[in-house]
Design an enzyme around this catalytic site. Structure first.
Site, PDB file in Angstrom:
ATOM      1  N   ASP A  70       0.870  -1.167   0.000  1.00 33.99           N
ATOM      2  CA  ASP A  70       0.000   0.000   0.000  1.00 33.99           C
ATOM      3  C   ASP A  70       0.905   1.213   0.000  1.00 33.99           C
ATOM      4  O   ASP A  70       1.860   1.301   0.779  1.00 33.99           O
ATOM      5  CB  ASP A  70      -0.956   0.005   1.193  1.00 33.99           C
ATOM      6  CG  ASP A  70      -2.199   0.825   0.853  1.00 33.99           C
ATOM      7  OD1 ASP A  70      -2.971   0.385  -0.020  1.00 33.99           O
ATOM      8  OD2 ASP A  70      -2.390   1.918   1.434  1.00 33.99           O
ATOM      9  N   SER A  71       0.618   2.130  -0.889  1.00 34.46           N
ATOM     10  CA  SER A  71       1.564   3.218  -1.089  1.00 34.46           C
ATOM     11  C   SER A  71       0.842   4.484  -1.503  1.00 34.46           C
ATOM     12  O   SER A  71      -0.348   4.463  -1.801  1.00 34.46           O
ATOM     13  CB  SER A  71       2.588   2.811  -2.149  1.00 34.46           C
ATOM     14  OG  SER A  71       1.945   2.192  -3.252  1.00 34.46           O
ATOM     15  N   PHE A 153       4.213   4.684 -13.624  1.00 34.81           N
ATOM     16  CA  PHE A 153       2.757   4.748 -13.497  1.00 34.81           C
ATOM     17  C   PHE A 153       2.410   5.812 -12.460  1.00 34.81           C
ATOM     18  O   PHE A 153       3.303   6.439 -11.872  1.00 34.81           O
ATOM     19  CB  PHE A 153       2.189   3.374 -13.091  1.00 34.81           C
ATOM     20  CG  PHE A 153       2.556   2.943 -11.693  1.00 34.81           C
ATOM     21  CD1 PHE A 153       3.788   2.371 -11.420  1.00 34.81           C
ATOM     22  CD2 PHE A 153       1.659   3.118 -10.623  1.00 34.81           C
ATOM     23  CE1 PHE A 153       4.130   1.990 -10.130  1.00 34.81           C
ATOM     24  CE2 PHE A 153       1.996   2.729  -9.335  1.00 34.81           C
ATOM     25  CZ  PHE A 153       3.237   2.170  -9.088  1.00 34.81           C
ATOM     26  N   GLY A 154       1.131   5.986 -12.229  1.00 31.25           N
ATOM     27  CA  GLY A 154       0.663   6.884 -11.168  1.00 31.25           C
ATOM     28  C   GLY A 154       1.212   8.293 -11.306  1.00 31.25           C
ATOM     29  O   GLY A 154       1.158   8.904 -12.382  1.00 31.25           O
ATOM     30  N   LYS A 176      14.563   3.617 -11.569  1.00 30.24           N
ATOM     31  CA  LYS A 176      13.543   3.856 -10.528  1.00 30.24           C
ATOM     32  C   LYS A 176      13.668   2.792  -9.429  1.00 30.24           C
ATOM     33  O   LYS A 176      13.603   3.096  -8.242  1.00 30.24           O
ATOM     34  CB  LYS A 176      12.134   3.851 -11.148  1.00 30.24           C
ATOM     35  CG  LYS A 176      11.057   4.119 -10.095  1.00 30.24           C
ATOM     36  CD  LYS A 176       9.632   4.086 -10.626  1.00 30.24           C
ATOM     37  CE  LYS A 176       8.657   4.166  -9.446  1.00 30.24           C
ATOM     38  NZ  LYS A 176       7.263   3.905  -9.813  1.00 30.24           N
ATOM     39  N   HIS A 181      10.667   4.026  -3.184  1.00 21.55           N
ATOM     40  CA  HIS A 181      10.050   3.638  -1.913  1.00 21.55           C
ATOM     41  C   HIS A 181       9.730   2.145  -1.896  1.00 21.55           C
ATOM     42  O   HIS A 181       9.958   1.448  -0.933  1.00 21.55           O
ATOM     43  CB  HIS A 181       8.777   4.477  -1.711  1.00 21.55           C
ATOM     44  CG  HIS A 181       7.870   4.507  -2.921  1.00 21.55           C
ATOM     45  ND1 HIS A 181       8.328   4.757  -4.187  1.00 21.55           N
ATOM     46  CD2 HIS A 181       6.536   4.274  -3.058  1.00 21.55           C
ATOM     47  CE1 HIS A 181       7.324   4.694  -5.047  1.00 21.55           C
ATOM     48  NE2 HIS A 181       6.222   4.403  -4.381  1.00 21.55           N
ATOM     49  N   ARG A 182       9.225   1.659  -3.038  1.00 21.18           N
ATOM     50  CA  ARG A 182       8.836   0.244  -3.132  1.00 21.18           C
ATOM     51  C   ARG A 182      10.072  -0.660  -3.028  1.00 21.18           C
ATOM     52  O   ARG A 182      10.048  -1.702  -2.366  1.00 21.18           O
ATOM     53  CB  ARG A 182       8.104   0.038  -4.473  1.00 21.18           C
ATOM     54  CG  ARG A 182       7.589  -1.362  -4.730  1.00 21.18           C
ATOM     55  CD  ARG A 182       6.489  -1.356  -5.766  1.00 21.18           C
ATOM     56  NE  ARG A 182       5.374  -0.543  -5.301  1.00 21.18           N
ATOM     57  CZ  ARG A 182       5.088   0.674  -5.778  1.00 21.18           C
ATOM     58  NH1 ARG A 182       5.774   1.202  -6.765  1.00 21.18           N
ATOM     59  NH2 ARG A 182       4.088   1.362  -5.258  1.00 21.18           N
TER      60      ARG A 182
HETATM   61  P1  ITT Z   1      -3.718  -2.224  -5.154  1.00 20.91           P
HETATM   62  O1  ITT Z   1      -4.509  -1.731  -3.950  1.00 20.91           O
HETATM   63  O2  ITT Z   1      -4.461  -3.249  -5.933  1.00 20.91           O
HETATM   64  O3  ITT Z   1      -2.336  -2.624  -4.769  1.00 20.91           O
HETATM   65  P2  ITT Z   1      -3.789   0.569  -5.919  1.00 20.91           P
HETATM   66  O4  ITT Z   1      -3.278   1.346  -7.091  1.00 20.91           O
HETATM   67  O5  ITT Z   1      -5.227   0.821  -5.520  1.00 20.91           O
HETATM   68  O6  ITT Z   1      -3.531  -0.990  -6.185  1.00 20.91           O
HETATM   69  P3  ITT Z   1      -2.870   1.805  -3.470  1.00 20.91           P
HETATM   70  O7  ITT Z   1      -4.211   1.826  -2.837  1.00 20.91           O
HETATM   71  O8  ITT Z   1      -1.686   1.434  -2.655  1.00 20.91           O
HETATM   72  O9  ITT Z   1      -2.831   0.810  -4.709  1.00 20.91           O
HETATM   73  O10 ITT Z   1      -2.648   3.227  -4.138  1.00 20.91           O
HETATM   74  C1  ITT Z   1      -1.385   3.596  -4.512  1.00 20.91           C
HETATM   75  C2  ITT Z   1      -1.461   4.791  -5.439  1.00 20.91           C
HETATM   76  O11 ITT Z   1      -0.375   5.667  -5.127  1.00 20.91           O
HETATM   77  C3  ITT Z   1      -1.234   4.341  -6.875  1.00 20.91           C
HETATM   78  O12 ITT Z   1      -2.464   4.052  -7.537  1.00 20.91           O
HETATM   79  C4  ITT Z   1      -0.522   5.546  -7.464  1.00 20.91           C
HETATM   80  O13 ITT Z   1      -1.452   6.523  -7.835  1.00 20.91           O
HETATM   81  C5  ITT Z   1       0.306   6.051  -6.281  1.00 20.91           C
HETATM   82  N1  ITT Z   1       1.643   5.436  -6.281  1.00 20.91           N
HETATM   83  C6  ITT Z   1       2.132   4.504  -5.434  1.00 20.91           C
HETATM   84  N2  ITT Z   1       3.377   4.145  -5.776  1.00 20.91           N
HETATM   85  C7  ITT Z   1       3.679   4.856  -6.873  1.00 20.91           C
HETATM   86  C8  ITT Z   1       4.799   4.931  -7.705  1.00 20.91           C
HETATM   87  O14 ITT Z   1       5.859   4.142  -7.519  1.00 20.91           O
HETATM   88  N3  ITT Z   1       4.778   5.777  -8.718  1.00 20.91           N
HETATM   89  C9  ITT Z   1       3.709   6.559  -8.950  1.00 20.91           C
HETATM   90  N4  ITT Z   1       2.596   6.556  -8.230  1.00 20.91           N
HETATM   91  C10 ITT Z   1       2.572   5.697  -7.185  1.00 20.91           C
END
Ligand code: ITT
Length: 212
Positions: A70-71, A153-154, A176, A181-182
């Protein structure tokens, strides 16, 4: 070589790709989706609790050790938002682009020196016998004014880690993964897995993303 099968409790393809590239080759990572497991809603207000919710569900349904991530992004000028709400910051069904646009709009007029932020990841490990562990990783950086780069992504196109001229989206997957963080959270989680599986994990992890 013994191969240990674990279930990765995430439905986010970006996380799956990164985690698979980071896991040493003695682990076979199957995803919850590949096993037909539907992950429960993340109802908690901390990364740790939400990661545990996902990992517990996947461990119980699969009988395998489960790993969940969770991130999110914590922006200082926004009091730590979007934080645990990062995935749906612009609303349910929001795309990465929508989330980025909302964040940039909220930061309009905020000077670069006050655009400090960090990505935080908490990895939960849960074994079918009930053992649980948490591992955290953080990377500090800034939110730039316009998205740059196509990788990742994200929020990667607007996050520039400290000490780099490039956003995460302008870096190769390998770059990356060297600092994210991951990657930091996973490095700590691997020590736990090493203990649980009574195995010695070689340092060399996969350097390519071809197994995603
Ligand atoms: P799961 O719960 O299925 O794992 P999720 O995308 O809903 O997928 P989270 O609730 O942990 O996961 O939300 C994490 C969000 O934070 C993710 O969708 C991105 O928008 C952002 N995020 C996390 N790590 C990131 C990264 O390495 N690079 C960019 N954005 C990130």
């Amino acid at each position: 070589m013994t191969i240990y099968r674990i279930v990765v409790a995430t439905a986010n393809p970006g996380k799956i790709r990164e985690l698979r590239a980071l896991l040493p080759s003695c682990f076979e990572a199957v995803t919850a989706g590949e096993l037909g497991i539907k992950l429960p809603p993340e109802t908690a207000d901390t990364f740790a609790e939400n990661a545990l919710i996902k990992a517990r569900a996947a461990a119980q349904s699969s009988g395998l050790v489960a790993l969940a991530d969770d991130s999110g992004l914590e922006v200082d000028a926004l009091g730590g938002r979007p934080g645990v709400h990062s995935a749906h910051y612009a609303g349910e069904g929001a795309t990465d682009r929508d989330n980025i646009q909302r964040l940039l709009k909220e930061l309009r007029g905020v000077p670069l020196e006050r655009r400090t932020a960090r990505f935080r990841a908490v990895i939960a490990l849960v074994a079918p016998d009930g053992r649980e562990a948490l591992a955290e990783g953080v990377v500090e950086g800034r939110i730039i004014e316009e998205p740059r780069g196509e990788s990742g992504f994200g929020y990667d196109p607007i996050f520039q880690p400290l000490g780099s001229e490039h956003t995460f989206a302008e870096m190769s997957a390998e770059e990356k993964n060297q600092r994210s963080h991951r990657a930091q959270a996973l490095q700590r989680a691997l020590l736990v897995l090493q203990d649980w599986f009574s195995c010695s994990i070689e340092k060399s992890s996969r350097s390519d993303e071809s197994r995603s």
